[in-house]
Design a protein around this motif. Structure first.
Motif, PDB file in Angstrom:
ATOM      1  N   PRO A   1     -12.018   7.065   8.995  1.00  0.00           N
ATOM      2  CA  PRO A   1     -12.792   7.960   8.127  1.00  0.00           C
ATOM      3  C   PRO A   1     -13.295   7.235   6.883  1.00  0.00           C
ATOM      4  O   PRO A   1     -12.665   6.290   6.391  1.00  0.00           O
ATOM      5  N   ARG A   2     -14.424   7.717   6.354  1.00  0.00           N
ATOM      6  CA  ARG A   2     -15.084   7.036   5.247  1.00  0.00           C
ATOM      7  C   ARG A   2     -14.172   6.846   4.033  1.00  0.00           C
ATOM      8  O   ARG A   2     -14.174   5.783   3.400  1.00  0.00           O
ATOM      9  N   HIS A   3     -13.354   7.856   3.709  1.00  0.00           N
ATOM     10  CA  HIS A   3     -12.536   7.762   2.500  1.00  0.00           C
ATOM     11  C   HIS A   3     -11.366   6.778   2.647  1.00  0.00           C
ATOM     12  O   HIS A   3     -10.680   6.488   1.661  1.00  0.00           O
ATOM     13  N   TYR A   4     -11.140   6.282   3.869  1.00  0.00           N
ATOM     14  CA  TYR A   4     -10.085   5.288   4.083  1.00  0.00           C
ATOM     15  C   TYR A   4     -10.625   3.869   4.250  1.00  0.00           C
ATOM     16  O   TYR A   4      -9.858   2.936   4.502  1.00  0.00           O
ATOM     17  N   LEU A   5     -11.953   3.693   4.125  1.00  0.00           N
ATOM     18  CA  LEU A   5     -12.534   2.387   4.445  1.00  0.00           C
ATOM     19  C   LEU A   5     -11.976   1.267   3.576  1.00  0.00           C
ATOM     20  O   LEU A   5     -11.621   0.192   4.085  1.00  0.00           O
ATOM     21  N   PHE A   6     -11.884   1.472   2.248  1.00  0.00           N
ATOM     22  CA  PHE A   6     -11.392   0.391   1.379  1.00  0.00           C
ATOM     23  C   PHE A   6      -9.919   0.082   1.643  1.00  0.00           C
ATOM     24  O   PHE A   6      -9.575  -1.096   1.846  1.00  0.00           O
ATOM     25  N   PRO A   7      -9.021   1.090   1.638  1.00  0.00           N
ATOM     26  CA  PRO A   7      -7.616   0.744   1.920  1.00  0.00           C
ATOM     27  C   PRO A   7      -7.431   0.182   3.323  1.00  0.00           C
ATOM     28  O   PRO A   7      -6.595  -0.711   3.522  1.00  0.00           O
TER      29      PRO A   7
ATOM     30  N   MET B   1      -4.060   6.222   8.975  1.00  0.00           N
ATOM     31  CA  MET B   1      -5.313   6.325   8.221  1.00  0.00           C
ATOM     32  C   MET B   1      -6.443   6.934   9.038  1.00  0.00           C
ATOM     33  O   MET B   1      -7.488   6.316   9.255  1.00  0.00           O
ATOM     34  N   GLY B   2      -6.256   8.143   9.494  1.00  0.00           N
ATOM     35  CA  GLY B   2      -7.321   8.793  10.235  1.00  0.00           C
ATOM     36  C   GLY B   2      -6.806   9.721  11.301  1.00  0.00           C
ATOM     37  O   GLY B   2      -5.603  10.029  11.365  1.00  0.00           O
ATOM     38  N   PRO B   3      -7.707  10.193  12.198  1.00  0.00           N
ATOM     39  CA  PRO B   3      -7.319  11.132  13.248  1.00  0.00           C
ATOM     40  C   PRO B   3      -6.235  10.556  14.156  1.00  0.00           C
ATOM     41  O   PRO B   3      -6.253   9.367  14.494  1.00  0.00           O
TER      42      PRO B   3
ATOM     43  N   MET C   1      -3.755   3.007  -3.554  1.00  0.00           N
ATOM     44  CA  MET C   1      -3.641   3.104  -2.104  1.00  0.00           C
ATOM     45  C   MET C   1      -3.181   4.501  -1.705  1.00  0.00           C
ATOM     46  O   MET C   1      -2.367   5.116  -2.409  1.00  0.00           O
ATOM     47  N   PRO C   2      -3.692   5.032  -0.590  1.00  0.00           N
ATOM     48  CA  PRO C   2      -3.271   6.368  -0.154  1.00  0.00           C
ATOM     49  C   PRO C   2      -1.809   6.379   0.264  1.00  0.00           C
ATOM     50  O   PRO C   2      -1.317   5.426   0.866  1.00  0.00           O
ATOM     51  N   ASN C   3      -1.125   7.455  -0.065  1.00  0.00           N
ATOM     52  CA  ASN C   3       0.298   7.574   0.272  1.00  0.00           C
ATOM     53  C   ASN C   3       0.434   8.416   1.536  1.00  0.00           C
ATOM     54  O   ASN C   3       1.108   9.446   1.552  1.00  0.00           O
ATOM     55  N   THR C   4      -0.226   7.999   2.603  1.00  0.00           N
ATOM     56  CA  THR C   4      -0.278   8.774   3.832  1.00  0.00           C
ATOM     57  C   THR C   4       1.079   8.838   4.506  1.00  0.00           C
ATOM     58  O   THR C   4       1.791   7.843   4.619  1.00  0.00           O
ATOM     59  N   GLY C   5       1.417  10.028   4.959  1.00  0.00           N
ATOM     60  CA  GLY C   5       2.620  10.205   5.773  1.00  0.00           C
ATOM     61  C   GLY C   5       3.920  10.032   5.042  1.00  0.00           C
ATOM     62  O   GLY C   5       4.977   9.999   5.668  1.00  0.00           O
ATOM     63  N   HIS C   6       3.898   9.944   3.705  1.00  0.00           N
ATOM     64  CA  HIS C   6       5.150   9.715   2.990  1.00  0.00           C
ATOM     65  C   HIS C   6       5.781  11.033   2.564  1.00  0.00           C
ATOM     66  O   HIS C   6       5.093  11.972   2.215  1.00  0.00           O
ATOM     67  N   SER C   7       7.082  11.093   2.633  1.00  0.00           N
ATOM     68  CA  SER C   7       7.818  12.252   2.135  1.00  0.00           C
ATOM     69  C   SER C   7       9.046  11.759   1.385  1.00  0.00           C
ATOM     70  O   SER C   7       9.454  10.615   1.517  1.00  0.00           O
ATOM     71  N   HIS C   8       9.603  12.647   0.586  1.00  0.00           N
ATOM     72  CA  HIS C   8      10.799  12.301  -0.172  1.00  0.00           C
ATOM     73  C   HIS C   8      12.033  12.923   0.460  1.00  0.00           C
ATOM     74  O   HIS C   8      13.080  13.028  -0.181  1.00  0.00           O
ATOM     75  N   ASP C   9      11.908  13.344   1.725  1.00  0.00           N
ATOM     76  CA  ASP C   9      13.048  13.929   2.414  1.00  0.00           C
ATOM     77  C   ASP C   9      14.139  12.891   2.623  1.00  0.00           C
ATOM     78  O   ASP C   9      13.877  11.698   2.780  1.00  0.00           O
ATOM     79  N   THR C  10      15.376  13.367   2.652  1.00  0.00           N
ATOM     80  CA  THR C  10      16.505  12.490   2.938  1.00  0.00           C
ATOM     81  C   THR C  10      16.411  11.969   4.370  1.00  0.00           C
ATOM     82  O   THR C  10      16.007  12.697   5.283  1.00  0.00           O
ATOM     83  N   ILE C  11      16.750  10.701   4.563  1.00  0.00           N
ATOM     84  CA  ILE C  11      16.735  10.122   5.903  1.00  0.00           C
ATOM     85  C   ILE C  11      17.968  10.596   6.674  1.00  0.00           C
ATOM     86  O   ILE C  11      19.095  10.390   6.230  1.00  0.00           O
ATOM     87  N   HIS C  12      17.754  11.268   7.768  1.00  0.00           N
ATOM     88  CA  HIS C  12      18.841  11.666   8.661  1.00  0.00           C
ATOM     89  C   HIS C  12      18.785  10.723   9.862  1.00  0.00           C
ATOM     90  O   HIS C  12      18.071  10.982  10.828  1.00  0.00           O
TER      91      HIS C  12
END
Length: 472
Positions: free
Chosen positions: A16-22, A140-142, A253-264
């Protein structure tokens, strides 16, 4: 992070266009670790001659290099999962630069073991980079175009690899005084022209060993010169890596897919306990082993069986990389119409057939087959990666990525096994006597068989239906 193959995915944007630079910035990392991989491969033969060690001993270069991946893959994934992809990338670039700069004390002390430590630390950094960059690109995209997106990014890896090969071919190998010693031996022994290349290689190696014993001071001076030549590209790439690190540090940089959940961890392991992922880890280990064996020992094959110089044999490595790069783009296009598993299986069968040619065909025909294997290998790493992570959430994929990077340990173990085979006497297979160099390629043959099985099986099995996004 699902990315199944279907007819509608061909119309979706790969990036996608908004991810081109990263996307472009992260893709530059693929070239950086490609350079490290392929400027290092020729060192196996160079160190063998500089330090006067066996093929199996020189293969410790690959054990140290790819062993660094295995050591740091899981710690890297845990750090990335806790913080972010960007954090993992910055740490990776810092370790990459430190490892490259360690070539300075290693070359000044003329110790093979110090070079192994430098490579080991350098690949701590590469483990962070690969564990970060691959799932980052997938996110970074679909979801439907994730495998195509990763293949596109991976297509720039051979550009770095090709640059590393050119540096080795044009700067390192031709300027080694040990290469000049070999040329002098050939010129002063015209009878070598009537002998088999493998016999000549043995005699020249013996002469070099005798020289190191009878003229230790002159030989030490030659070693110092050659190790200084080896050092320069690593110092230069360290400076480049530090520049890239600074760019990442100041870029948003985009923080895609990140969460602050505890790792189980137990839940994550359950999410990964399915055939596509576990089989992918196994297939990746065998694929990387095959790739490193084929590329590492092109130089040995050309020198031992065809009488080429190291620099001449390295040119065939460059041809192999050009074929690899071209095939990567072609195969990425075919992924629009053929499922990843099916294409992976077909290419693995092609790799098996060409490996058989490498073993049994005499003269340059065998070398041409060895070079052509790269066309079949081009798609394998990113496609196995994409299939294995298919259906996982972004957070699970971060830890799942660690297993696939750990699988690079295949490149640490298998070249050393092949080196041990090369050091052995000729083999008799089916009544035909083969030089140990030829026979050793039965190991890549087995590796491609494993990859073929994984590809065809995943093509026939449904994609993994994991937990919903956000579950832990």
């Amino acid at each position: 992070m699902s990315h199944s193959f279907n007819s509608e995915s061909a119309s979706l944007p790969v990036v996608p266009r908004h991810y081109l630079f990263p996307f472009a910035l992260v893709t530059s990392l693929f070239a950086l670790w490609g350079f490290a991989n392929d400027v290092t491969n020729p060192l196996v033969k160079a160190f063998q001659e500089i330090f006067q060690i066996s093929t199996a001993e020189s293969a410790w270069v690959q054990t140290a290099f790819y062993g660094g991946y295995a050591t740091m893959a899981i710690p890297a994934a845990l750090i990335i999962r806790k913080f972010s992809f960007k954090t993992g990338i910055i740490l990776g670039l810092a370790l990459y630069a430190i490892g490259a700069l360690l070539f300075i004390p290693a070359s000044m002390n003329m110790q093979f073991s110090l070079f192994l430590i430098a490579l080991y630390v350098l690949t701590f950094g590469l483990a962070f980079l690969e564990t970060s960059a691959n799932p980052y690109i997938l996110s970074m995209g679909p979801e439907e175009t994730a495998t195509r997106r990763l293949n596109l990014a991976q297509a720039f890896n051979p550009i770095g690899s090709l640059t590393g090969m050119l540096v080795a071919s044009q700067f390192i190998l031709p300027n080694l005084q040990v290469a000049e010693f070999r040329d002098h031996e050939m010129a002063t022994h015209p009878e070598y022209a009537t002998m088999l290349p493998s016999e000549v290689d043995t005699l020249v190696t013996k002469s070099l060993k005798d020289y190191s014993e009878t003229e230790p001071i002159a030989h030490a001076k030659m070693q110092s010169h050659d190790l200084g030549i080896v050092r320069i590209p690593y110092v230069v790439i360290a400076l480049v890596v530090l520049g890239v690190l600074l760019t990442f540090a100041v870029s948003k940089m985009p923080n895609t897919g990140h969460s602050h959940d505890t790792i189980h961890l137990s839940q994550v392991l359950r999410n990964l306990a399915h055939f596509r992922y576990l089989g992918g880890v196994v297939a990746q280990a065998f694929y990387v082993g095959a790739q490193i064996m084929c590329w590492t020992f092109i130089i040995h094959y050309g020198m031992t069986l065809l009488g080429l110089s190291a620099a001449q044999a390295q040119r065939y490595n460059i041809v192999a990389m050009v074929i690899f790069l071209t095939s990567r783009f072609v195969c990425t296009f075919f992924l629009k119409y053929i499922s990843p598993g099916l294409l992976l299986g077909i290419l693995a069968i092609g790799g098996m057939l060409l490996t058989l040619g490498t073993i049994f065909l005499q003269g340059f025909a065998g070398l041409y087959c060895l070079v052509a294997i790269s066309a079949c290998m081009s798609l394998m790493f990113p496609t196995i990666y994409g299939i294995a992570l298919d259906g996982l959430t972004a957070d699970d994929a971060k830890l799942g990525s660690a297993g696939l990077i750990f699988a690079i340990v295949g490149g640490a173990l298998m070249p050393r096994l092949q080196g041990q085979m090369i050091d052995m006497d000729p083999f008799t297979i089916g009544g035909t006597t083969l030089e140990s160099m030829r026979a050793s390629f039965v190991l890549p043959l087995i590796c491609f068989f494993v990859v073929a099985v994984y590809g065809f099986l995943t093509a026939r099995t449904p994609r993994y239906s994991g937990p919903s996004v956000g579950s832990s």
